[in-house]
Design an enzyme around this catalytic site. Structure first.
Site, PDB file in Angstrom:
ATOM      1  N   SER A 129       4.265  26.543  -0.648  1.00  0.00           N
ATOM      2  CA  SER A 129       3.494  27.775  -0.793  1.00  0.00           C
ATOM      3  C   SER A 129       2.256  27.470  -1.611  1.00  0.00           C
ATOM      4  CB  SER A 129       4.330  28.850  -1.510  1.00  0.00           C
ATOM      5  OG  SER A 129       3.532  29.968  -1.856  1.00  0.00           O
ATOM      6  N   TYR A 142      10.129  31.146  -8.342  1.00  0.00           N
ATOM      7  CA  TYR A 142       9.545  30.873  -7.019  1.00  0.00           C
ATOM      8  C   TYR A 142       8.503  29.771  -7.115  1.00  0.00           C
ATOM      9  CZ  TYR A 142       7.712  31.932  -2.344  1.00  0.00           C
ATOM     10  OH  TYR A 142       7.313  31.851  -1.026  1.00  0.00           O
TER      11      TYR A 142
END
Length: 232
Positions: A129, A142
């Site tokens: 990401s 995350y």
């Protein structure tokens, strides 16, 4: 016939990736913890319930796929919501709710599939990401998981080459739920729009065939990580 295992395949990016390769005539094993979502994929894929935070579940799922070789492993599974809340209020279980499925799950999937990948001289595509490089507040687990995936990817490329290639994709804002978004949301991107799941599917397809590419992270974010943003 080529073979692929896709994790997190019940919805969003993973679902689109699974359906793409099925449409290309590949044998597809679709793994997810969401049994109901998997059921909607149809008979063209092998739908297998799997908890990516469980070593036993991963081992059973790879076995259930029934492949004797594997051309492509797409590690896409894990919670999509990055927001954890204040770090002082996070428990170890909260932390592991991101680390276990995203990062440890990717490691375990490669470990279980490594002999199958070698047999096909296949490749791994890990889903990182842009949050591996930049953050919003309160996204600790995350961001750490996705940053770990970047490191895992180049370690795999060096450790498993030349038989197996390993790359990652770092998506930016991808409208996987196909929500109605504001003009400003689109316009802030240098390409003029928010990303679509098809943009990531194209990237996975490219990396699956790019025989001289390994250890790389392909950023697919409409240019946002190259844009200076000032409020005044």
């Amino acid at each position: 016939m080529k073979t692929v295992i896709v994790t997190g395949a019940a919805s969003g990016i993973g679902r689109a990736v699974a359906k793409h390769f099925s449409g290309q005539g590949w044998q597809v094993a679709a793994l997810d913890i969401d049994r109901d979502g998997l059921a909607t994929l149809g008979d063209s894929v092998r739908a297998i319930e799997c908890d990516l935070s469980s070593e036993d579940s991963i081992r059973a799922a790879v076995s259930a796929a029934g492949f004797d070789r594997l051309d492509l492993l797409v590690n896409n599974g894990g919670p999509a919501d990055p927001v954890a809340g204040p770090i002082g209020e996070m428990s170890l279980a909260d932390w592991n709710s991101w680390i276990a499925p995203h990062l440890t799950g990717s490691f375990l999937m490669v470990r279980e599939c490594v002999d199958l990948l070698r047999a096909a001289k296949g490749s791994v595509v890990n889903m990182a990401s842009t949050r591996a490089y930049q953050s919003e507040p309160d996204t600790y687990g995350y961001a750490a998981a996705k940053g770990g995936i970047v490191g895992l990817t180049h370690a795999l490329a060096i450790g498993l080459g030349p038989d197996i290639r390993a790359n990652a994709i770092a998506p930016g804002w991808i409208n996987s739920a196909k929500e109605e978004l504001s003009e400003d949301a689109h316009a802030q991107h240098p390409v003029g729009r928010v990303g679509k799941v098809e943009d990531i599917v194209q990237a996975v397809a490219y990396l699956s065939e790019a025989g001289f590419v390994t250890g790389q992270v392909l950023t697919v974010d409409g240019g946002m990580t190259r844009k200076m943003i000032y409020t005044a």
